[in-house]
Each structure stands twice: as C-alpha cells, then as structure tokens.
Design a protein around this motif. Sequence first.
Motif, PDB file in Angstrom:
ATOM      1  N   ALA A   8       0.893  -1.178   0.128  1.00  0.00           N
ATOM      2  CA  ALA A   8      -0.017   0.080   0.079  1.00  0.00           C
ATOM      3  C   ALA A   8       0.909   1.147  -0.044  1.00  0.00           C
ATOM      4  O   ALA A   8       1.731   1.476   0.894  1.00  0.00           O
ATOM      5  N   LEU A   9       0.753   1.963  -1.085  1.00  0.00           N
ATOM      6  CA  LEU A   9       1.597   3.237  -1.265  1.00  0.00           C
ATOM      7  C   LEU A   9       0.728   4.397  -1.301  1.00  0.00           C
ATOM      8  O   LEU A   9      -0.401   4.462  -1.700  1.00  0.00           O
ATOM      9  N   SER A  10       1.086   5.527  -0.609  1.00  0.00           N
ATOM     10  CA  SER A  10       0.412   6.801  -0.853  1.00  0.00           C
ATOM     11  C   SER A  10       1.239   7.804  -1.329  1.00  0.00           C
ATOM     12  O   SER A  10       2.470   7.921  -1.058  1.00  0.00           O
ATOM     13  N   GLN A  19       9.872   4.917   1.304  1.00  0.00           N
ATOM     14  CA  GLN A  19      10.072   4.536   2.385  1.00  0.00           C
ATOM     15  C   GLN A  19       9.007   3.126   2.821  1.00  0.00           C
ATOM     16  O   GLN A  19       7.698   3.713   2.955  1.00  0.00           O
ATOM     17  N   LEU A  20       9.534   2.081   3.286  1.00  0.00           N
ATOM     18  CA  LEU A  20       8.564   1.014   3.461  1.00  0.00           C
ATOM     19  C   LEU A  20       8.605   0.697   4.741  1.00  0.00           C
ATOM     20  O   LEU A  20       9.518   0.600   5.418  1.00  0.00           O
ATOM     21  N   THR A  21       7.171   0.437   5.592  1.00  0.00           N
ATOM     22  CA  THR A  21       7.277   0.025   6.721  1.00  0.00           C
ATOM     23  C   THR A  21       6.729  -1.631   6.599  1.00  0.00           C
ATOM     24  O   THR A  21       5.442  -1.742   6.135  1.00  0.00           O
ATOM     25  N   PRO A  22       7.372  -2.472   6.790  1.00  0.00           N
ATOM     26  CA  PRO A  22       6.888  -3.949   6.891  1.00  0.00           C
ATOM     27  C   PRO A  22       6.033  -4.386   8.001  1.00  0.00           C
ATOM     28  O   PRO A  22       6.608  -3.979   9.304  1.00  0.00           O
ATOM     29  N   THR A  23       5.289  -5.140   7.929  1.00  0.00           N
ATOM     30  CA  THR A  23       4.406  -5.907   9.136  1.00  0.00           C
ATOM     31  C   THR A  23       4.088  -7.161   8.611  1.00  0.00           C
ATOM     32  O   THR A  23       3.764  -7.592   7.526  1.00  0.00           O
ATOM     33  N   VAL A  24       4.422  -8.116   9.728  1.00  0.00           N
ATOM     34  CA  VAL A  24       4.135  -9.745   9.404  1.00  0.00           C
ATOM     35  C   VAL A  24       2.972 -10.081  10.326  1.00  0.00           C
ATOM     36  O   VAL A  24       3.302  -9.712  11.468  1.00  0.00           O
ATOM     37  N   SER A  25       2.091 -10.872   9.980  1.00  0.00           N
ATOM     38  CA  SER A  25       1.144 -11.428  10.844  1.00  0.00           C
ATOM     39  C   SER A  25       0.727 -12.790  10.422  1.00  0.00           C
ATOM     40  O   SER A  25       0.877 -13.214   9.263  1.00  0.00           O
ATOM     41  N   SER A  38       3.647  -1.110   3.907  1.00  0.00           N
ATOM     42  CA  SER A  38       3.045   0.452   3.504  1.00  0.00           C
ATOM     43  C   SER A  38       4.059   1.581   3.636  1.00  0.00           C
ATOM     44  O   SER A  38       5.282   1.585   4.155  1.00  0.00           O
ATOM     45  N   GLY A  39       3.810   2.567   2.826  1.00  0.00           N
ATOM     46  CA  GLY A  39       4.781   3.544   2.483  1.00  0.00           C
ATOM     47  C   GLY A  39       4.259   4.589   1.810  1.00  0.00           C
ATOM     48  O   GLY A  39       3.308   4.797   1.499  1.00  0.00           O
ATOM     49  N   LYS A  40       4.978   5.728   1.702  1.00  0.00           N
ATOM     50  CA  LYS A  40       4.998   6.910   0.974  1.00  0.00           C
ATOM     51  C   LYS A  40       6.034   7.207   0.020  1.00  0.00           C
ATOM     52  O   LYS A  40       7.132   6.949   0.185  1.00  0.00           O
ATOM     53  N   TYR A  41       5.537   7.855  -1.290  1.00  0.00           N
ATOM     54  CA  TYR A  41       6.594   8.163  -2.345  1.00  0.00           C
ATOM     55  C   TYR A  41       6.099   9.130  -3.124  1.00  0.00           C
ATOM     56  O   TYR A  41       4.861   9.165  -3.502  1.00  0.00           O
TER      57      TYR A  41
END
Length: 146
Positions: A8-10, A19-25, A38-41
């Motif tokens: 998910a990029l915004s 800048q990506l923020t990883p999460t694992v579930s 998720s990140g912004k660019y």
Amino acid sequence: NGRTMTLALSCDASASTMQLTPTVSVTGQVGALVYAFSGKYAGICDGPTNGPTDGPNGGGGGGSPACGGGCAFTIIFFVGGGLYVIGTVAWNYFKAGKRGKELAPHPEFWLMIPGLIKDGAIFSFQMVTKPCRKDGGSGGSSYSQV
C-alpha cells in the motif's frame, strides 16, 4: 502455499525515496503468513509535484519517457555502427598494416556502391517509363507474343 503480500503506497510529494514499513502477521491457518508493506512516495502522485523527477508522473516529467524504443534503437544503431567502423579502421591500420581505401571495413562493398546506385536508378527509370513506350514496354524484344 498460504503466503500473501500486500503493498500500500500513498502520495507524499516530499518523499524523495520510497520508505516502506513492513509488518508480518499470522492468520488462523497453520503456516499462513501475511506480509504487508506500507509507505509513501512522490513518484506515485498524480500530476507534477515538487518532489523527485524520476517517478512516472513526478516533477513535471509528464509521465512520458525522454527516449522511447525507436529513439533507443537509433542511438544504439548509430553508436554501434560508429564504434564498428572506428574499431575496424584502427585494427586495419595498426595490426594489419593497411593504408588508404583498404582501411575501411569491407572496402570491396563500398567501392561497388556507386555502380549499384546507378543500376538501381536505371532500373527504376525503366520501370516507371515502361507503360509510356511505343512498343508497349517490351523494349524491342525479339520474343513473340503468346
């Protein structure tokens, strides 16, 4: 295999790098993992921005490449051809000891070019004027009509 990834990029006009923020579930299933980033660019923003200019729509680039496929082919063709000619001339001069017209790559071919151009021009002229001749374009041939 039970693995899922989401991205998910915004839009953020001030973000010069992604800048990506990883999460694992882990879901309720055994071995089922969900990877989420998720990140912004700035490169995904609509229209020109004040951010980086290398994105598909960023920095006033308009989203169109500076050099398309035909442009790239033309550049590669002429640069490659130029390097081939320069390399052949250098090889013939320094290694083969050739001088004058023999330095060019395939000198026999290049010496035939004027005659081939002349032959092509004569042939084209004859094909264009063939219907206008008095003899019907046979050129005075001695062959009989079938």
